[in-house]
Design an enzyme around this catalytic site. Structure first.
Site, short mmCIF file in Angstrom:
data_model
loop_
_atom_site.label_atom_id
_atom_site.label_comp_id
_atom_site.label_asym_id
_atom_site.label_seq_id
_atom_site.Cartn_x
_atom_site.Cartn_y
_atom_site.Cartn_z
N LYS A 131 -128.04 18.70 -33.28
CA LYS A 131 -127.98 18.59 -34.74
C LYS A 131 -128.27 17.17 -35.23
CE LYS A 131 -124.72 22.45 -35.32
NZ LYS A 131 -123.43 22.90 -35.93
N TYR B 203 -129.20 29.90 -41.23
CA TYR B 203 -127.76 30.15 -41.27
C TYR B 203 -127.39 31.27 -42.25
CZ TYR B 203 -126.08 26.21 -38.39
OH TYR B 203 -125.77 25.36 -37.35
N PHE C 12 -118.38 26.70 -46.75
CA PHE C 12 -119.05 25.48 -46.29
C PHE C 12 -120.56 25.62 -46.20
CE2 PHE C 12 -117.49 27.83 -42.53
CZ PHE C 12 -118.69 28.06 -41.85
N ARG D 112 -122.24 28.28 -24.84
CA ARG D 112 -121.09 28.18 -25.76
C ARG D 112 -119.93 27.43 -25.08
NH1 ARG D 112 -121.75 29.48 -31.04
NH2 ARG D 112 -119.56 30.07 -31.14
N THR E 252 -115.66 24.78 -32.04
CA THR E 252 -116.37 24.35 -33.25
C THR E 252 -115.85 23.01 -33.75
OG1 THR E 252 -116.62 26.68 -33.85
CG2 THR E 252 -116.99 25.06 -35.60
N ARG F 258 -119.00 18.82 -27.43
CA ARG F 258 -118.35 18.48 -28.71
C ARG F 258 -117.15 17.56 -28.51
NH1 ARG F 258 -119.16 24.51 -31.29
NH2 ARG F 258 -121.04 24.07 -32.51
N ASN G 121 -120.85 18.61 -35.62
CA ASN G 121 -120.35 18.88 -34.28
C ASN G 121 -121.46 18.93 -33.22
OD1 ASN G 121 -121.45 21.29 -34.99
ND2 ASN G 121 -119.54 22.46 -34.98
N HIS H 8 -125.58 23.31 -31.69
CA HIS H 8 -125.48 24.72 -32.10
C HIS H 8 -125.84 25.59 -30.90
CE1 HIS H 8 -126.33 28.55 -34.06
NE2 HIS H 8 -127.43 28.56 -33.34
N GLU I 178 -132.86 33.85 -33.59
CA GLU I 178 -133.00 32.39 -33.68
C GLU I 178 -134.18 31.85 -32.87
OE1 GLU I 178 -128.31 31.41 -34.62
OE2 GLU I 178 -129.08 30.96 -32.62
N1 LIG Z 1 -114.56 24.76 -41.88
C1 LIG Z 1 -115.78 24.21 -41.79
N2 LIG Z 1 -116.12 23.15 -42.55
C2 LIG Z 1 -117.34 22.58 -42.50
N3 LIG Z 1 -118.31 23.01 -41.65
C3 LIG Z 1 -118.03 24.04 -40.86
C4 LIG Z 1 -116.74 24.70 -40.88
N4 LIG Z 1 -116.76 25.70 -39.97
C5 LIG Z 1 -117.98 25.66 -39.42
N5 LIG Z 1 -118.75 24.67 -39.95
C6 LIG Z 1 -120.14 24.33 -39.59
O1 LIG Z 1 -120.89 25.55 -39.56
C7 LIG Z 1 -121.41 25.77 -38.25
C8 LIG Z 1 -121.40 27.25 -37.98
O2 LIG Z 1 -120.06 27.71 -37.96
P1 LIG Z 1 -119.56 28.72 -36.83
O3 LIG Z 1 -118.25 29.23 -37.28
O4 LIG Z 1 -120.67 29.70 -36.54
O5 LIG Z 1 -119.34 27.74 -35.60
P2 LIG Z 1 -119.97 27.72 -34.15
O6 LIG Z 1 -120.39 29.09 -33.79
O7 LIG Z 1 -119.05 26.99 -33.25
O8 LIG Z 1 -121.22 26.78 -34.37
P3 LIG Z 1 -122.78 27.07 -34.34
O9 LIG Z 1 -123.03 28.35 -35.13
O10 LIG Z 1 -123.39 25.84 -34.99
O11 LIG Z 1 -123.13 27.20 -32.92
C9 LIG Z 1 -120.49 24.94 -37.35
O12 LIG Z 1 -121.09 24.59 -36.14
C10 LIG Z 1 -120.24 23.72 -38.21
O13 LIG Z 1 -121.34 22.82 -38.18
#
Ligand SMILES: Nc1ncnc2c1ncn2[C@@H]1O[C@H](COP(=O)(O)OP(=O)(O)OP(=O)(O)O)[C@@H](O)[C@H]1O
Length: 137
Positions: free
Chosen positions: A9, A49, A57, A85, A91, A102, A112, A115, A126
């Site tokens: 990212k 997304y 968010f 993962r 996350t 992370r 973080n 992705h 994707e």
């Molecule tokens: N509470 C939050 N506040 C701000 N940003 C968030 C929050 N939760 C998630 N995100 C952002 O949105 C992305 C997607 O959220 P998701 O819940 O799918 O997390 P993830 O599956 O761990 O990450 P990714 O989809 O990026 O692999 C997160 O990686 C983070 O960058």
């Protein structure tokens, strides 16, 4: 062999830790079968997304993901989706386990660092969002 989609990212590219992430990927036994540096437009980030469109968010996330270049990757390994993962970690970097990307490099729950696709159907959306078949070797 399974393939998954990964992004390094903008926060990581900005901090010059791309190489550290790639080293962890290779040391964990993934083959990098596709890799490109790209800066998403805001619209492209929203399309990527779209499953999060209703989350509070979403707007900030799309702003963040389009604020600078990212490295898009296709990774291959046995059980690549769950392995990646696991290597990413939770996350929120504050909750991420030792040895994860992370934990080592994440800044915040939003910034973080990486992705990863969370299921085969997600990877199937994707990977072609970023790569043509000819770019995967
Ligand atoms: N509470 C939050 N506040 C701000 N940003 C968030 C929050 N939760 C998630 N995100 C952002 O949105 C992305 C997607 O959220 P998701 O819940 O799918 O997390 P993830 O599956 O761990 O990450 P990714 O989809 O990026 O692999 C997160 O990686 C983070 O960058």
């Amino acid at each position: 062999m399974e393939r998954t989609f990964a992004i390094i990212k903008p926060d990581a590219v900005e901090r010059n830790v791309t190489g550290q992430v790639l080293s962890m990927i290779e040391e964990a036994g993934f083959k990098i079968v596709g890799m490109k540096k790209i800066q998403l437009t805001r619209k492209q980030a929203e399309g990527f997304y779209y499953v999060h469109a209703e989350r509070p968010f979403f707007g900030d996330l799309c702003t963040f993901m389009s604020r600078g270049p990212v490295i898009a990757l296709v990774l291959e390994k046995e059980d690549a989706i769950s392995s990646w993962r696991n290597l990413m970690g939770a996350t929120n970097p504050a909750n991420a386990a030792e040895g994860t990307i992370r934990k080592k490099l994440g800044v915040s729950i939003e910034e973080n660092t990486v992705h990863g696709s969370d299921a085969p159907e997600t990877a199937a959306y994707e990977i072609p969002y970023f790569f043509s078949a000819l770019e995967l070797v």
